[in-house]
Write an enzyme that holds these catalytic residues in place. Structure first.
Site, mmCIF file in Angstrom:
data_model
loop_
_atom_site.group_PDB
_atom_site.id
_atom_site.type_symbol
_atom_site.label_atom_id
_atom_site.label_comp_id
_atom_site.label_asym_id
_atom_site.label_seq_id
_atom_site.Cartn_x
_atom_site.Cartn_y
_atom_site.Cartn_z
ATOM 1 N N CYS A 67 5.969 5.804 18.031
ATOM 2 C CA CYS A 67 6.237 4.396 17.685
ATOM 3 C C CYS A 67 7.718 4.054 17.770
ATOM 4 O O CYS A 67 8.084 2.879 17.790
ATOM 5 C CB CYS A 67 5.719 4.083 16.287
ATOM 6 N N HIS A 107 9.162 -2.043 12.912
ATOM 7 C CA HIS A 107 7.927 -1.574 13.547
ATOM 8 C C HIS A 107 6.751 -2.071 12.717
ATOM 9 O O HIS A 107 6.755 -1.982 11.488
ATOM 10 C CB HIS A 107 7.949 -0.041 13.619
ATOM 11 N N ASN A 161 -1.122 -2.100 14.754
ATOM 12 C CA ASN A 161 -0.013 -1.217 15.103
ATOM 13 C C ASN A 161 -0.141 -0.838 16.576
ATOM 14 O O ASN A 161 -1.044 -0.098 16.947
ATOM 15 C CB ASN A 161 -0.067 0.024 14.199
HETATM 16 O O1 UT7 Z 1 3.137 3.942 13.369
HETATM 17 C C1 UT7 Z 1 3.041 4.970 12.430
HETATM 18 C C2 UT7 Z 1 1.603 5.135 12.067
HETATM 19 N N1 UT7 Z 1 1.211 5.254 10.748
HETATM 20 C C3 UT7 Z 1 1.464 4.494 9.656
HETATM 21 O O2 UT7 Z 1 2.312 3.669 9.611
HETATM 22 C C4 UT7 Z 1 0.601 4.712 8.475
HETATM 23 C C5 UT7 Z 1 1.310 4.834 7.183
HETATM 24 N N2 UT7 Z 1 0.324 4.887 6.111
HETATM 25 C C6 UT7 Z 1 -0.360 3.780 5.742
HETATM 26 O O3 UT7 Z 1 -0.139 2.700 6.251
HETATM 27 C C7 UT7 Z 1 -1.357 3.915 4.597
HETATM 28 O O4 UT7 Z 1 -1.243 5.198 4.037
HETATM 29 C C8 UT7 Z 1 -2.825 3.666 5.052
HETATM 30 C C9 UT7 Z 1 -3.007 2.197 5.403
HETATM 31 C C10 UT7 Z 1 -3.152 4.536 6.260
HETATM 32 C C11 UT7 Z 1 -3.771 4.014 3.923
HETATM 33 O O5 UT7 Z 1 -3.458 3.255 2.769
HETATM 34 P P1 UT7 Z 1 -3.399 3.959 1.338
HETATM 35 O O6 UT7 Z 1 -3.105 2.877 0.368
HETATM 36 O O7 UT7 Z 1 -2.456 5.112 1.441
HETATM 37 O O8 UT7 Z 1 -4.905 4.414 1.142
HETATM 38 P P2 UT7 Z 1 -5.495 5.890 0.933
HETATM 39 O O9 UT7 Z 1 -5.432 6.658 2.200
HETATM 40 O O10 UT7 Z 1 -4.871 6.468 -0.283
HETATM 41 O O11 UT7 Z 1 -6.995 5.529 0.617
HETATM 42 C C12 UT7 Z 1 -7.378 4.757 -0.519
HETATM 43 C C13 UT7 Z 1 -8.879 4.565 -0.494
HETATM 44 C C14 UT7 Z 1 -9.664 5.856 -0.326
HETATM 45 O O12 UT7 Z 1 -10.831 5.763 -1.120
HETATM 46 P P3 UT7 Z 1 -10.883 6.541 -2.535
HETATM 47 O O13 UT7 Z 1 -10.655 7.977 -2.200
HETATM 48 O O14 UT7 Z 1 -9.791 5.930 -3.357
HETATM 49 O O15 UT7 Z 1 -12.272 6.223 -3.005
HETATM 50 C C15 UT7 Z 1 -10.051 5.820 1.149
HETATM 51 O O16 UT7 Z 1 -11.249 6.544 1.401
HETATM 52 O O17 UT7 Z 1 -9.253 3.717 0.600
HETATM 53 C C16 UT7 Z 1 -10.268 4.359 1.382
HETATM 54 N N3 UT7 Z 1 -10.094 3.999 2.787
HETATM 55 C C17 UT7 Z 1 -10.711 2.960 3.376
HETATM 56 N N4 UT7 Z 1 -11.575 2.041 2.931
HETATM 57 C C18 UT7 Z 1 -11.999 1.100 3.795
HETATM 58 C C19 UT7 Z 1 -9.290 4.593 3.700
HETATM 59 N N5 UT7 Z 1 -9.373 3.956 4.873
HETATM 60 C C20 UT7 Z 1 -10.247 2.945 4.705
HETATM 61 C C21 UT7 Z 1 -10.737 1.929 5.561
HETATM 62 N N6 UT7 Z 1 -11.603 1.036 5.075
HETATM 63 N N7 UT7 Z 1 -10.334 1.827 6.849
#
Ligand code: UT7
Length: 312
Positions: free
Chosen positions: A112, A237, A267
């Site tokens: 990225c 970004h 993204n």
């Molecule tokens: O260009 C570089 C690329 N990467 C990035 O910039 C990503 C950086 N990271 C992020 O943006 C965030 O960490 C994410 C958006 C990927 C995830 O957000 P988060 O607030 O860190 O969520 P999490 O991974 O801690 O998940 C929270 C909950 C989980 O459920 P439980 O365990 O709390 O019951 C996940 O299973 O959200 C759930 N979850 C979803 N639910 C619906 C994870 N992905 C999804 C989804 N739809 N797509």
């Protein structure tokens, strides 16, 4: 004379996929995606449309904007992690397709952050006088490396291309400073796995991104001999609105001084900063003489920031 950007180009594929449409084939929901990431839709390329096709569209528009012929391009740099194939490079394909017969061409892989690495590389060639015009393209067809069974990544990414032509510009315009960096020890947090799918530890990348975007942006301001109050506009970004807002807060900027296109495109990795720059110049949000901070982070792990005075 300065070195800056004299023309921009953009292309996003026709097929737009909203969060609600994504719900049909990924175990997710619109509400979660919008509130956790800021994404509302993304574009996916057609099956017969590869990364180079997206890049060629953006390149042609940048040439037009810059009022240059393809023969005047000395080098084509394509930043991508989703090339058509390992070689020939996407840059080689673009060079031929647009008729840039006097140009060297190569791909650059910094995920990225690729567009930042590409712009800084182009700047060096122009600043030394070795080249006059360097075409930099940030392009991804990420839909081909998404695992639609994995909701952690499938909802985040989109396809697109942006292009910029780096050339000499008037005194008082152009690049003032840059900051590039990498930490390969974090490569394990964001990579292409054996099935050729993106795999990511979202939490780790999130923490890295919040820290690095703010630090890199502040470093580039200092390197330019400026204060954060001097910055007119931030182009981060477009990975997650929460990460972008954290960087904006570090610089003390209000919401309207930050580019936001993530809701439209998701993204798009190497394409994202260029897409934002393109849209905000086109809409008049970015004006001649504005001091811009462009800042990105990504797989590698990598990061990069540029302080650029807009205009030619
Ligand atoms: O260009 C570089 C690329 N990467 C990035 O910039 C990503 C950086 N990271 C992020 O943006 C965030 O960490 C994410 C958006 C990927 C995830 O957000 P988060 O607030 O860190 O969520 P999490 O991974 O801690 O998940 C929270 C909950 C989980 O459920 P439980 O365990 O709390 O019951 C996940 O299973 O959200 C759930 N979850 C979803 N639910 C619906 C994870 N992905 C999804 C989804 N739809 N797509």
């Amino acid at each position: 004379m300065g070195v800056g950007i004299i023309g921009l180009g953009k292309y996003v594929p026709a097929k737009k996929v909203t969060n609600v449409e994504l719900e049909k084939f990924v175990d997710t929901d619109d509400e979660w995606i919008r509130t956790r990431t800021g994404i509302e839709a993304r574009h996916f390329a057609a099956d017969d449309e590869d990364t180079s096709d997206l890049a060629i569209h953006a390149a042609k528009e940048a040439l037009q904007q810059a009022a240059l012929s393809a023969e005047q391009i000395d080098m084509v740099i394509v930043a991508t992690v989703t090339p058509d194939q390992a070689f020939p490079s996407v840059a080689n394909i673009v060079q031929d397709a647009i008729g840039a017969k006097n140009a060297a061409s190569m791909d650059m892989s910094a995920a990225c952050t690729g567009f930042m690495y590409g712009l800084v590389t182009a700047q060096q060639f122009v600043q030394t006088g070795a080249y006059n015009n360097v075409l930099v393209i940030g392009v991804e067809k990420l839909s081909k490396v998404l695992d639609f069974e994995n909701r952690n990544t499938a909802v985040l990414f989109g396809d697109g291309a942006s292009a910029a032509i780096v050339s000499n510009v008037a005194e008082g315009r152009g690049f003032l400073a840059f900051d590039l960096g990498s930490d390969g020890s974090g490569g394990k947090h964001l990579f292409l796995n054996d099935q050729r799918h993106i795999e990511m530890n979202g939490r780790e990348v999130f923490k890295f991104a919040v820290r690095t975007m703010g630090e890199s942006a502040l470093r580039v301001i200092e390197k330019a001999g400026l204060q954060k109050e001097d910055v007119d506009y931030l182009i981060p970004h477009q990975a997650n609105i929460r990460i972008m807002d954290a960087a904006r807060t570090r610089l003390g900027l209000p919401e309207e001084k930050m580019s936001k296109t993530i809701h439209l495109y998701g993204n798009t990795s190497a394409a994202s900063i260029g897409l934002s720059l393109y849209d905000d110049v086109a809409s008049g949000k970015i004006k001649d003489g504005d001091k811009l901070v462009l800042v990105g982070f990504g797989g590698g792990l990598t990061w990069g920031a540029i302080l650029l005075i807009w205009g030619k």
